[in-house]
Design an enzyme around this catalytic site. Structure first.
Site, PDB file in Angstrom:
ATOM      1  N   LYS A 151       0.829  -1.214   0.000  1.00  0.00           N
ATOM      2  CA  LYS A 151       0.000   0.000   0.000  1.00  0.00           C
ATOM      3  C   LYS A 151       0.862   1.263   0.000  1.00  0.00           C
ATOM      4  O   LYS A 151       0.463   2.299  -0.543  1.00  0.00           O
ATOM      5  CB  LYS A 151      -0.909  -0.032   1.227  1.00  0.00           C
ATOM      6  CG  LYS A 151      -1.918   1.101   1.314  1.00  0.00           C
ATOM      7  CD  LYS A 151      -2.865   0.821   2.471  1.00  0.00           C
ATOM      8  CE  LYS A 151      -3.863   1.936   2.701  1.00  0.00           C
ATOM      9  NZ  LYS A 151      -4.811   1.592   3.769  1.00  0.00           N
TER      10      LYS A 151
ATOM     11  N   GLU B 170     -10.797   6.119   5.096  1.00  0.00           N
ATOM     12  CA  GLU B 170     -10.791   5.201   6.238  1.00  0.00           C
ATOM     13  C   GLU B 170     -11.378   5.819   7.514  1.00  0.00           C
ATOM     14  O   GLU B 170     -12.171   5.163   8.195  1.00  0.00           O
ATOM     15  CB  GLU B 170      -9.367   4.687   6.472  1.00  0.00           C
ATOM     16  CG  GLU B 170      -8.912   3.718   5.385  1.00  0.00           C
ATOM     17  CD  GLU B 170      -7.423   3.459   5.390  1.00  0.00           C
ATOM     18  OE1 GLU B 170      -6.738   3.939   6.324  1.00  0.00           O
ATOM     19  OE2 GLU B 170      -6.935   2.795   4.471  1.00  0.00           O
TER      20      GLU B 170
END
Length: 598
Positions: free
Chosen positions: A78, A169
């Site tokens: 990521k 998120e």
């Protein structure tokens, strides 16, 4: 007793594609649930092993390969998403440069590696649900830029998923936290510290609407950094070792770090880590906390910035919610408690909250959950045309809705009796290159140039409806225009084309904007200076007058040449040359007014 109606709708997966761990969920029988793999675990390590023969393993299987083949196991991919070669120095396997200037690891792009993780999550969901899953909502850090978000979407598509929405998120975590608090009005901070990224978001929840007030973060700050620092603490020559040895030592550092969340000390063990040397070293929680201090301090700086951006103090918050695996570290929890003046809310599972929130959003989009309003974002900036044909942005692209923003404008000409408000959407500097959403006239009392005041406010509600309010400050009269759905319902291809053109023509657009702004300033300044010199030239010395006249000539020459930067510099020079003259004019006017009064 009557049964509640069964909620039916489209299957859309909620996926947390994490740096260290990932998870997948779906709404079943009206309830958001996370789905477990064949081993019964709801958490899948974000690790991929690529065999020399082309075979691939994901998750715990891949991690088990790390001991024997560390150079073939990719973790924390990521951190490479949306990056260019050279932007990321340290990684678990060697980083190569792709033909396009991007990053390759083991011959694959970060998107291709991430797609393997997503393919595994898709497989878990289909195994548990017993039917195909083709659509998903995927979360990203709030501070991921457009390139990183686009890379995440491409990874989903490579995995065979239609990515319906990319969700921040902290927003997802707030949804999970607020699921049972929908009728309350509360303001919360979500402190999200994972393996590779950090975000602090301040959100307001009211009547089922979740609004992001501010976000700050760092896409290169997470538990991985502390692992490396601990490995360096234990092995002084870590940087001189080969990649295989470094991977083993950093993996052991991660194990020790996790153990120290529960114990006061742990032994760092690395047998034959470089082929000949072995290491056993006792590490205490105090040792780890000393290493973590600068790392934690960086997160606290982001927290203070986000609170300032939101216009909020710690005492205004109803809760500080911790998510992300790295928030298990006691020193992190203590630092958060000290900064915010309250014990953090630990009600959310640090590794599952984001995935649960993504699942809730997926359920809303799929029609299987109807309790709350889904947050959306403006895909392109919204603004109005100002004098000179410029685009004046009021709401930047990717602003979370509902939202509102306003600005005060004035008349450009004396005696003007109305103002045309042209509502625009797009990323270009000049109004003509953006899309027109609407246009209307705002009447006001005629006034000298710059004296009329019209306030313009954009407000986008939770349904994506844009309302434009224009108010004549003098009379208080309002003109309101509603533009339904145009603010958020924009085709993806059209958005990508607009953003792409804004990048392609960035230099030309900015040059034209600089020239236009400087031209407007010059056309206002030159006549004013000439008139002032004619009427009150005795207020300046011969030297000052010469400098003003020379600067004025330079402005005229730059205007004729049509070059933005020389014109901007010439206008700034004339502005500076007239500062003392302007002050003298003001002082003279005040003295004359005083004499008249006497």
């Amino acid at each position: 007793m009557t049964q509640p109606p069964r909620v039916t709708g489209e299957l859309i997966l909620g996926i947390d594609l994490g740096t260290t761990n990932s998870a997948v969920g779906a709404v079943e029988s009206g309830f958001p649930i996370l789905l477990a793999d064949t081993e019964g675990s709801r958490i899948t390590p974000s690790a991929v092993w690529f065999g020399a023969d082309g075979s691939v393993e994901v998750g715990r299987k891949a991690l088990r390969r790390r001991a024997s083949e560390p150079g073939r196991v990719v973790t924390s991919v990521k951190r490479l998403m949306g990056r260019r070669f050279g932007e990321e120095a340290e990684f678990c396997v060697p980083i190569e440069r792709g033909a396009d200037g991007g990053i390759r690891v083991l011959g694959r792009t970060p998107e291709e590696v991430s797609a393997e993780i997503l393919r595994e999550l898709k497989s878990i969901a289909e195994f548990r649900l017993g039917r195909p899953a083709e659509k998903a909502v995927i979360t990203v850090p709030a501070y991921f830029n457009d390139g990183q978000r686009a890379a995440t979407k491409r990874a989903g598509e490579l995995a065979g998923l239609e990515v319906i929405r990319i969700v921040s998120e902290p927003t997802a975590a707030a949804l999970a936290y607020g699921l049972d608090k929908l009728d309350e009005h509360s303001r919360v901070a979500v402190y999200d510290l994972g393996g590779g990224t950090f975000d602090l978001s301040v959100l307001e929840m009211q009547d089922g609407v979740f609004q992001v007030l501010a976000t700050r973060g760092d896409t290169r700050l997470g538990g991985d950094d502390l692992d490396v620092a601990l490995a360096r603490h234990c092995v002084a020559d870590l940087e001189e070792l080969d990649a295989t040895a470094k991977v083993r030592l950093i993996a052991e550092a991660e194990r020790v770090k996790c153990a120290l969340s529960d114990r006061e000390s742990e032994t760092f063990r690395a047998p034959f880590y470089d082929g000949s040397r072995s290491l056993e070293k006792e590490v205490t929680r105090d040792d780890l906390e000393k290493l973590a201090r600068p790392w934690i301090a960086r997160t606290l700086t982001c927290c203070r910035q986000a609170l300032a951006d939101a216009g909020t103090t710690p005492s205004d918050l109803h809760a500080v919610v911790l998510v992300g695996g790295s928030t298990r570290i006691p020193a992190v929890r203590n630092a958060v408690a000290e900064l915010f003046g309250r014990e953090p809310d630990l009600s959310q599972h640090p590794d599952e909250a984001v995935a649960l929130g993504a699942t809730i959003q997926a359920g809303v989009l799929g029609g299987t959950l109807r309790k709350m309003v889904l947050l959306d974002v403006t895909p392109l900036s919204l603004g109005i045309e100002t004098f000179g044909g410029l685009m004046n942005i009021l709401i930047p692209r990717n602003t979370t809705i509902p939202c509102k923003a306003g600005e005060m404008f004035t008349n450009a000409a004396a005696g003007q009796a109305s103002m045309r408000v042209r509502v625009l959407q797009g990323e270009r500097e000049m109004a003509r290159d953006n899309w027109e959403l609407g246009c209307f006239e705002v009447p006001f009392e005629p006034a000298p140039k710059g004296q009329a005041r019209v306030g313009v406010q954009f407000r986008i509600d939770e349904n994506g409806i844009l309302e434009v309010l224009a108010r004549d400050v003098t009379t208080g009269r309002d003109t309101v225009v509603e533009i339904r759905s145009a603010a958020v319902n924009v085709d993806d291809e059209a958005v990508e084309k607009m953003v792409g053109e804004s990048v392609e023509y960035a230099f030309e657009d900015m040059a034209e904007r600089v020239f236009t702004e400087a031209k407007l300033k010059a056309e206002e300044l030159l006549p004013a200076v000439e008139q002032a010199l004619a009427e009150a030239g005795d207020l300046v010395s011969a030297e000052e007058r010469s400098e003003i006249e020379t600067a004025a000539v330079a402005v005229k020459e730059a205007l004729a040449a049509g070059l933005p930067n020389p014109l901007k510099a010439a206008v700034q020079r004339l502005d500076k040359a007239t500062e003392a003259f302007a002050a003298a004019l003001v002082e003279k006017a005040m003295m004359e007014a005083l004499e008249r009064r006497l």
